[in-house]
Design a protein around this motif. Structure first.
Motif, PDB file in Angstrom:
ATOM      1  N   GLU A 136       0.807  -1.217   0.000  1.00  0.00           N
ATOM      2  CA  GLU A 136       0.000   0.000   0.000  1.00  0.00           C
ATOM      3  C   GLU A 136       0.845   1.275   0.000  1.00  0.00           C
ATOM      4  O   GLU A 136       0.338   2.370  -0.250  1.00  0.00           O
ATOM      5  CB  GLU A 136      -0.963   0.011   1.183  1.00  0.00           C
ATOM      6  CG  GLU A 136      -0.299  -0.105   2.542  1.00  0.00           C
ATOM      7  CD  GLU A 136      -0.154  -1.552   3.000  1.00  0.00           C
ATOM      8  OE1 GLU A 136       0.033  -1.750   4.213  1.00  0.00           O
ATOM      9  OE2 GLU A 136      -0.223  -2.460   2.146  1.00  0.00           O
ATOM     10  N   GLN A 137       2.151   1.135   0.242  1.00  0.00           N
ATOM     11  CA  GLN A 137       3.053   2.283   0.196  1.00  0.00           C
ATOM     12  C   GLN A 137       3.559   2.576  -1.216  1.00  0.00           C
ATOM     13  O   GLN A 137       4.182   3.610  -1.441  1.00  0.00           O
ATOM     14  CB  GLN A 137       4.282   2.019   1.090  1.00  0.00           C
ATOM     15  CG  GLN A 137       3.976   1.767   2.552  1.00  0.00           C
ATOM     16  CD  GLN A 137       5.222   1.329   3.316  1.00  0.00           C
ATOM     17  OE1 GLN A 137       5.926   0.413   2.886  1.00  0.00           O
ATOM     18  NE2 GLN A 137       5.497   1.998   4.422  1.00  0.00           N
ATOM     19  N   LEU A 138       3.288   1.676  -2.147  1.00  0.00           N
ATOM     20  CA  LEU A 138       3.940   1.726  -3.449  1.00  0.00           C
ATOM     21  C   LEU A 138       2.951   1.990  -4.581  1.00  0.00           C
ATOM     22  O   LEU A 138       1.763   1.664  -4.476  1.00  0.00           O
ATOM     23  CB  LEU A 138       4.655   0.399  -3.718  1.00  0.00           C
ATOM     24  CG  LEU A 138       5.659  -0.057  -2.657  1.00  0.00           C
ATOM     25  CD1 LEU A 138       6.145  -1.461  -2.974  1.00  0.00           C
ATOM     26  CD2 LEU A 138       6.833   0.914  -2.585  1.00  0.00           C
ATOM     27  N   ILE A 139       3.467   2.563  -5.661  1.00  0.00           N
ATOM     28  CA  ILE A 139       2.716   2.704  -6.910  1.00  0.00           C
ATOM     29  C   ILE A 139       3.381   1.808  -7.935  1.00  0.00           C
ATOM     30  O   ILE A 139       4.590   1.910  -8.171  1.00  0.00           O
ATOM     31  CB  ILE A 139       2.702   4.161  -7.397  1.00  0.00           C
ATOM     32  CG1 ILE A 139       2.124   5.089  -6.326  1.00  0.00           C
ATOM     33  CG2 ILE A 139       1.874   4.277  -8.679  1.00  0.00           C
ATOM     34  CD1 ILE A 139       2.213   6.555  -6.688  1.00  0.00           C
ATOM     35  N   ASP A 140       2.596   0.936  -8.548  1.00  0.00           N
ATOM     36  CA  ASP A 140       3.151  -0.061  -9.457  1.00  0.00           C
ATOM     37  C   ASP A 140       3.130   0.445 -10.901  1.00  0.00           C
ATOM     38  O   ASP A 140       2.087   0.465 -11.553  1.00  0.00           O
ATOM     39  CB  ASP A 140       2.365  -1.356  -9.331  1.00  0.00           C
ATOM     40  CG  ASP A 140       2.948  -2.472 -10.192  1.00  0.00           C
ATOM     41  OD1 ASP A 140       4.071  -2.297 -10.710  1.00  0.00           O
ATOM     42  OD2 ASP A 140       2.284  -3.517 -10.339  1.00  0.00           O
ATOM     43  N   PHE A 141       4.296   0.855 -11.380  1.00  0.00           N
ATOM     44  CA  PHE A 141       4.460   1.243 -12.786  1.00  0.00           C
ATOM     45  C   PHE A 141       5.030   0.084 -13.609  1.00  0.00           C
ATOM     46  O   PHE A 141       5.333   0.262 -14.782  1.00  0.00           O
ATOM     47  CB  PHE A 141       5.415   2.441 -12.896  1.00  0.00           C
ATOM     48  CG  PHE A 141       4.905   3.704 -12.253  1.00  0.00           C
ATOM     49  CD1 PHE A 141       4.149   4.612 -12.968  1.00  0.00           C
ATOM     50  CD2 PHE A 141       5.193   3.988 -10.917  1.00  0.00           C
ATOM     51  CE1 PHE A 141       3.677   5.772 -12.387  1.00  0.00           C
ATOM     52  CE2 PHE A 141       4.725   5.148 -10.318  1.00  0.00           C
ATOM     53  CZ  PHE A 141       3.964   6.049 -11.047  1.00  0.00           C
ATOM     54  N   SER A 142       5.187  -1.073 -13.001  1.00  0.00           N
ATOM     55  CA  SER A 142       5.822  -2.204 -13.679  1.00  0.00           C
ATOM     56  C   SER A 142       4.825  -3.107 -14.385  1.00  0.00           C
ATOM     57  O   SER A 142       5.226  -3.956 -15.178  1.00  0.00           O
ATOM     58  CB  SER A 142       6.625  -3.035 -12.664  1.00  0.00           C
ATOM     59  OG  SER A 142       5.759  -3.755 -11.797  1.00  0.00           O
ATOM     60  N   SER A 143       3.545  -2.950 -14.106  1.00  0.00           N
ATOM     61  CA  SER A 143       2.509  -3.799 -14.698  1.00  0.00           C
ATOM     62  C   SER A 143       1.761  -3.020 -15.774  1.00  0.00           C
ATOM     63  O   SER A 143       1.282  -1.917 -15.518  1.00  0.00           O
ATOM     64  CB  SER A 143       1.519  -4.273 -13.630  1.00  0.00           C
ATOM     65  OG  SER A 143       2.186  -4.995 -12.614  1.00  0.00           O
ATOM     66  N   ASN A 144       1.648  -3.614 -16.956  1.00  0.00           N
ATOM     67  CA  ASN A 144       0.987  -2.938 -18.077  1.00  0.00           C
ATOM     68  C   ASN A 144      -0.527  -3.109 -17.974  1.00  0.00           C
ATOM     69  O   ASN A 144      -1.139  -3.888 -18.697  1.00  0.00           O
ATOM     70  CB  ASN A 144       1.496  -3.506 -19.398  1.00  0.00           C
ATOM     71  CG  ASN A 144       2.990  -3.334 -19.546  1.00  0.00           C
ATOM     72  OD1 ASN A 144       3.547  -2.312 -19.169  1.00  0.00           O
ATOM     73  ND2 ASN A 144       3.656  -4.340 -20.103  1.00  0.00           N
ATOM     74  N   ILE A 145      -1.128  -2.363 -17.063  1.00  0.00           N
ATOM     75  CA  ILE A 145      -2.549  -2.499 -16.757  1.00  0.00           C
ATOM     76  C   ILE A 145      -3.214  -1.133 -16.860  1.00  0.00           C
ATOM     77  O   ILE A 145      -2.648  -0.117 -16.439  1.00  0.00           O
ATOM     78  CB  ILE A 145      -2.740  -3.090 -15.345  1.00  0.00           C
ATOM     79  CG1 ILE A 145      -2.201  -4.528 -15.302  1.00  0.00           C
ATOM     80  CG2 ILE A 145      -4.202  -3.067 -14.927  1.00  0.00           C
ATOM     81  CD1 ILE A 145      -2.187  -5.130 -13.921  1.00  0.00           C
TER      82      ILE A 145
END
Length: 365
Positions: free
Chosen positions: A25-34
């Motif tokens: 919950e602390q992170l923003i996921d820019f690694s998944s192409n969603i």
């Protein structure tokens, strides 16, 4: 490769986060192409209404009927799977043969080679490079097929991680050359629905192509990766051959209900795709303003050059942003970035600006 021997992937890894003392919950996921503007409200409503007690429909009949209508084919030509990943492995098991060749068009998704390896195939590849703007030479590709005569040719178009899409004429030529040597072209269309000008259909739907298998994903454009839902299209005979290796109840009731809700929602993609591409345009411009070298093709996600992709990923992770280290793709000086909503993209730009004095590598592709 990961510790248990499978392919390196993007997305959050709970084991890694626990080791680093971080929480998802602390992170923003820019690694998944969603698609960051999903899931659709219609999908969430369908999941809330679902009765999870009964077994799912083993044949996915209603879903196959809807997909067949979408692609103008026989429902018997559709096989639904537990994500595109399961289908990749089913194809390799159903059609691959030991001591034959599987040809990869690299850099590309690592699961193709992994699945082919598991059935004892020899891996060959033809590779595009940053120096050529990741554009694959058509003549070189056809020459590679002629040389290796692969049992399976794996082609991702639009491609992950480069975003490059091959034109229909090239795809058809590859399929015909494969057929000449008793091979199969497996065309991964997982990202087709994220293209800027997506019209809701595949131009290949109207063309009869021998020995072509098309794999699609429903999880990326509708933001339901946790449900695992994909499908492939081939001749009914080929579908029957591949389906023999699929366990019963592979596709959950939740995944089937969600997919039916997606297909019945005509507004979601036309509404959110322009938002996604606007966010991508803004992020590309912001990264370039920081002096970073950015490559983007026909996909909203992009590659950003760095002196050390692994180190850059780790440093951005400490600032709450997760990007995809492309070392496993054979690109150790690139990271892949999937755009999020504007406020989240702004956070990534702020984090990267802190790293620029030490880690940024500028220059033209």
């Amino acid at each position: 490769m990961e510790p248990h021997g499978t392919v390196v992937h993007g997305a959050l890894d709970e084991a890694e986060l626990a080791m680093l003392g971080l929480h998802a919950e602390q992170l923003i996921d820019f690694s998944s192409n969603i698609n960051p503007f999903g899931p659709p409200a219609t999908v969430l409503a369908a999941l809330r209404a679902l009765n999870p007690a009964p077994y799912p429909d083993r044949s996915c009949l209603r879903l196959r009927q809807q997909l067949a209508h979408l692609h103008h084919c026989d429902p018997a030509a559709v096989l639904v799977g537990n994500g595109a990943n399961e289908l990749i492995h089913l194809v390799a098991r159903g059609l691959g043969q030991p001591d034959t060749t599987a040809l990869m068009v690299a850099p590309t998704y690592g699961e193709y080679a992994y699945a082919a390896n598991l059935v004892g195939m020899t891996i060959a590849e033809v590779r595009s490079t940053a120096a050529d703007q990741f554009q694959l030479d058509r003549t070189a590709l056809i020459a590679a097929i002629e040389h290796f005569r692969p049992r399976l040719l794996w082609l991702c178009s639009p491609n992950n991680p480069t975003g490059v899409a091959l034109d229909t004429a090239t795809i058809l030529e590859c399929a015909h050359v494969c057929a000449r040597y008793d091979g199969w072209l497996i065309l991964d269309r997982a990202y087709l629905s994220l293209t800027r000008d997506y019209t809701g259909c595949d131009p290949l739907d109207s063309i009869a192509v021998p020995r072509l298998i098309r794999i699609y994903s429903l999880t990326k454009s509708y933001a339901v990766a946790g449900l695992r839902i994909g499908y492939l299209i081939a001749t009914p005979e080929v579908v029957s051959t591949i389906a023999r290796f699929q366990p019963a109840w592979s596709v959950s009731s939740a995944a089937q209900a969600a997919a039916l809700a997606m297909l019945a929602d005509p507004a979601f993609l036309p509404t959110t795709l322009p938002q996604l591409w606007a966010a991508s345009d803004e992020l590309v411009a912001g990264l370039r303003q920081l002096g970073l070298n950015v490559w983007r093709a026909q996909m909203p996600f992009m590659l950003v050059q760095s002196t050390d992709a692994t180190f850059t990923r780790r440093q951005l992770l400490t600032h709450g942003c997760v990007v995809r280290d492309c070392t496993s793709f054979g690109l150790p000086d690139w990271v892949r970035v999937a755009p999020r909503r504007p406020a989240e993209n702004a956070r990534l730009l702020t984090a990267w600006q802190v790293l620029i004095p030490k880690y940024a590598h500028t220059g033209d592709v």
